[in-house]
Design an enzyme around this catalytic site. Structure first.
Site, PDB file in Angstrom:
ATOM      1  N   ASN A   8      23.970   2.614  -0.535  1.00  0.00           N
ATOM      2  CA  ASN A   8      22.991   3.239   0.364  1.00  0.00           C
ATOM      3  C   ASN A   8      23.276   2.695   1.763  1.00  0.00           C
ATOM      4  O   ASN A   8      22.918   1.560   2.084  1.00  0.00           O
ATOM      5  CB  ASN A   8      21.570   2.884  -0.082  1.00  0.00           C
ATOM      6  CG  ASN A   8      20.506   3.573   0.759  1.00  0.00           C
ATOM      7  OD1 ASN A   8      20.809   4.220   1.759  1.00  0.00           O
ATOM      8  ND2 ASN A   8      19.256   3.419   0.378  1.00  0.00           N
ATOM      9  N   LYS A  15      23.349  -1.243   1.526  1.00  0.00           N
ATOM     10  CA  LYS A  15      22.740  -1.761   0.296  1.00  0.00           C
ATOM     11  C   LYS A  15      23.659  -1.384  -0.861  1.00  0.00           C
ATOM     12  O   LYS A  15      24.158  -0.258  -0.905  1.00  0.00           O
ATOM     13  CB  LYS A  15      21.360  -1.117   0.127  1.00  0.00           C
ATOM     14  CG  LYS A  15      20.482  -1.711  -0.955  1.00  0.00           C
ATOM     15  CD  LYS A  15      19.127  -1.000  -0.934  1.00  0.00           C
ATOM     16  CE  LYS A  15      18.240  -1.439  -2.079  1.00  0.00           C
ATOM     17  NZ  LYS A  15      17.009  -0.619  -2.138  1.00  0.00           N
ATOM     18  N   ASP A 146      19.072  13.132  -1.521  1.00  0.00           N
ATOM     19  CA  ASP A 146      17.609  12.990  -1.628  1.00  0.00           C
ATOM     20  C   ASP A 146      16.910  14.340  -1.766  1.00  0.00           C
ATOM     21  O   ASP A 146      15.825  14.436  -2.330  1.00  0.00           O
ATOM     22  CB  ASP A 146      17.046  12.323  -0.360  1.00  0.00           C
ATOM     23  CG  ASP A 146      17.045  10.813  -0.449  1.00  0.00           C
ATOM     24  OD1 ASP A 146      17.801  10.272  -1.268  1.00  0.00           O
ATOM     25  OD2 ASP A 146      16.290  10.173   0.305  1.00  0.00           O
ATOM     26  N   LEU A 207       4.815   6.073  -3.436  1.00  0.00           N
ATOM     27  CA  LEU A 207       4.030   5.479  -2.350  1.00  0.00           C
ATOM     28  C   LEU A 207       4.670   4.180  -1.895  1.00  0.00           C
ATOM     29  O   LEU A 207       4.595   3.151  -2.566  1.00  0.00           O
ATOM     30  CB  LEU A 207       2.589   5.218  -2.819  1.00  0.00           C
ATOM     31  CG  LEU A 207       1.836   6.410  -3.440  1.00  0.00           C
ATOM     32  CD1 LEU A 207       0.448   5.992  -3.886  1.00  0.00           C
ATOM     33  CD2 LEU A 207       1.763   7.576  -2.459  1.00  0.00           C
ATOM     34  N   ASN A 209       6.453   2.514   2.179  1.00  0.00           N
ATOM     35  CA  ASN A 209       6.271   2.661   3.627  1.00  0.00           C
ATOM     36  C   ASN A 209       6.449   4.128   4.010  1.00  0.00           C
ATOM     37  O   ASN A 209       5.750   4.662   4.856  1.00  0.00           O
ATOM     38  CB  ASN A 209       7.256   1.766   4.381  1.00  0.00           C
ATOM     39  CG  ASN A 209       6.897   1.659   5.848  1.00  0.00           C
ATOM     40  OD1 ASN A 209       5.739   1.460   6.206  1.00  0.00           O
ATOM     41  ND2 ASN A 209       7.876   1.830   6.717  1.00  0.00           N
ATOM     42  N   LEU A 282       0.252  -2.252   3.887  1.00  0.00           N
ATOM     43  CA  LEU A 282      -1.055  -2.090   3.240  1.00  0.00           C
ATOM     44  C   LEU A 282      -1.654  -3.411   2.769  1.00  0.00           C
ATOM     45  O   LEU A 282      -2.868  -3.544   2.701  1.00  0.00           O
ATOM     46  CB  LEU A 282      -0.961  -1.096   2.072  1.00  0.00           C
ATOM     47  CG  LEU A 282      -1.308   0.340   2.484  1.00  0.00           C
ATOM     48  CD1 LEU A 282      -0.156   0.976   3.240  1.00  0.00           C
ATOM     49  CD2 LEU A 282      -1.686   1.194   1.303  1.00  0.00           C
ATOM     50  N   GLY A 329       7.062   0.857  -3.636  1.00  0.00           N
ATOM     51  CA  GLY A 329       6.441  -0.428  -3.323  1.00  0.00           C
ATOM     52  C   GLY A 329       4.944  -0.504  -3.521  1.00  0.00           C
ATOM     53  O   GLY A 329       4.427  -1.389  -4.210  1.00  0.00           O
ATOM     54  N   GLU A 382      16.458   4.327  -8.099  1.00  0.00           N
ATOM     55  CA  GLU A 382      17.342   5.339  -7.522  1.00  0.00           C
ATOM     56  C   GLU A 382      18.805   4.979  -7.747  1.00  0.00           C
ATOM     57  O   GLU A 382      19.649   5.854  -7.933  1.00  0.00           O
ATOM     58  CB  GLU A 382      17.040   5.490  -6.028  1.00  0.00           C
ATOM     59  CG  GLU A 382      15.678   6.120  -5.767  1.00  0.00           C
ATOM     60  CD  GLU A 382      15.176   5.918  -4.346  1.00  0.00           C
ATOM     61  OE1 GLU A 382      15.181   6.900  -3.601  1.00  0.00           O
ATOM     62  OE2 GLU A 382      14.773   4.789  -4.001  1.00  0.00           O
TER      63      GLU A 382
END
Length: 397
Positions: A8, A15, A146, A207, A209, A282, A329, A382
């Site tokens: 990625n 990554k 994606d 859900l 960022n 959050l 996350g 993924e």
């Protein structure tokens, strides 16, 4: 057995995760950050231990060479000949790619052409592909998009109510994102439910960022909350989500900002950060709410209410759902957010168990056994989806 590397590439990052396939064993993973700066950071996990090195990595080609050197130095592979395939995450495949594809010169040119639709992401993905081509030119490489999973959406879901020629001439339509994640968790949900995916209506809530909701019927995406770009949909960490388009010229007039500046605000200074004024995280916002911070409470209420809008509309669209999935996350790790999203949904057959909901980052059913709609937490993966597609398309023995 084949070793497959999932990549990625971001504009200043790379990554990676190396798999033994088809067993899907993770041999190593890591991250190269701050590429192009003198204090680049290279992190790799060897025998369960993280190794971190700060060095000068001027470009992605150097990062790839360093990665491959680390694999042999640490004995993760005896030689580079053991790497049987490479999978690259590519953000935007447009209408051209409804599935992952073996990378050829023509495919690479198409991905570059689609940079218009994803100027922040596709160019970086291309750089990553080219960097690996230089070092491992004969190893099959696969692009995993994606957007591909959402190419099954009907016209009623993907068309905007604009002059039709905008779609024909400029490709203006909803594309949707997080497709690889939505595909993984819905397929996994079918396995956990012990039912063929063709028989299921599922709501997938990715859900993090960045956040998106997908309606998946019979294993196919029929609608999703993100749109032409990943800016649309629910309220996110720093992204506004949906708003009245007439606000853009109004904000420009009031602030004197250019279109680019306003779009930057919508992408990077809005969402939870914009509503609170201090954080996109959050965890920080929940802590502030507990201290009595009014804006924290309002921001969380907005976040949950926007998710409710999609749950309601997609449930109506599919005439009911069999399961709601939480992933990424926040979805995987925030029992508080899951509880707030699920509260009051008994009317649609949702009965969640507060005790079972107390899970973090692991697979779990958090609904009562008698709940007609099952609620499942599924950590997304993924990278393994990328590796599976390389194995499927790369003709790897």
């Amino acid at each position: 057995m084949s070793k497959i590397i999932a990549i990625n590439a971001g504009s200043s990052s790379l990554k990676f995760q190396l798999f033994e396939m088809p067993s899907e064993t993770v041999l190593t993973k890591g991250l190269v950050e701050r590429i192009g700066l003198e204090d680049s950071i290279f992190t790799i996990t060897v025998d369960g231990e993280k190794q971190k090195e700060i060095t000068n990595i001027p470009d992605h080609a150097v990062a790839v060479n360093m990665l491959l050197k680390k694999l042999t130095e640490n004995g993760i592979v005896k030689s580079l000949d053991e790497i049987g395939g490479i999978g690259h995450r590519v953000v935007h495949g447009g209408e051209k790619f409804a599935d992952s594809v073996l990378i050829t010169d023509e495919v690479l040119a198409d991905i570059e052409e689609l940079s218009d639709l994803a100027p922040l992401h596709n160019p970086a993905n291309v750089v990553g592909i080219k960097a690996f081509q230089e070092v491992l030119p004969n190893v099959p490489a696969v692009a995993v998009f994606d957007t591909a999973f959402h190419q099954t959406m009907p016209e009623s879901a993907f068309l905007y109510s604009l002059p039709y020629e905008y779609y024909e001439k400029f490709g203006i339509r909803k594309y949707g994102f997080h497709g690889t994640s939505h595909k993984y968790v819905t397929e996994r949900a079918a396995e956990l439910l012990g039912r063929p995916i063709e028989s299921l209506s599922l709501l997938s809530c990715h859900l993090g960022n960045g956040a998106s909701i997908a309606a998946v019927e019979g294993g196919k995406s029929i609608d999703t909350s993100m749109g032409f770009t990943p800016l649309a949909g629910v309220t996110m960490g720093t992204r506004s989500g949906n708003l009245d388009p007439a606000l853009i010229p109004y904000i420009m007039e009031k602030t004197g900002q250019t279109v680019e500046e306003v779009v930057n605000v919508l992408n990077k200074k809005s969402g939870m950060l914009g509503l609170t004024g201090y954080s996109s995280d959050l965890r920080d916002i929940i802590a502030k709410e507990e201290e009595g911070d009014h804006r924290a409470k309002v921001a969380l209420d907005v976040f949950v209410s926007r998710i409710h809008k999609y749950i309601g509309s997609y449930t109506a669209r599919m005439k009911g759902v069999d399961a709601i999935i939480f992933t990424a996350g926040v979805g995987e790790n925030s029992a508080i957010i899951r509880e707030r999203v699920l509260e009051g949904l008994e009317y649609m057959g949702v009965y969640f168990d507060a005790k079972r909901n107390n899970v973090f980052g692991e697979e779990a059913f958090i609904s009562f056994p008698h709940s007609p709609v099952k609620i499942i937490v599924i950590p997304t993966d993924e990278e393994v989806m990328i590796a599976r597609d390389v194995l499927r398309l790369g003709d790897i023995g």
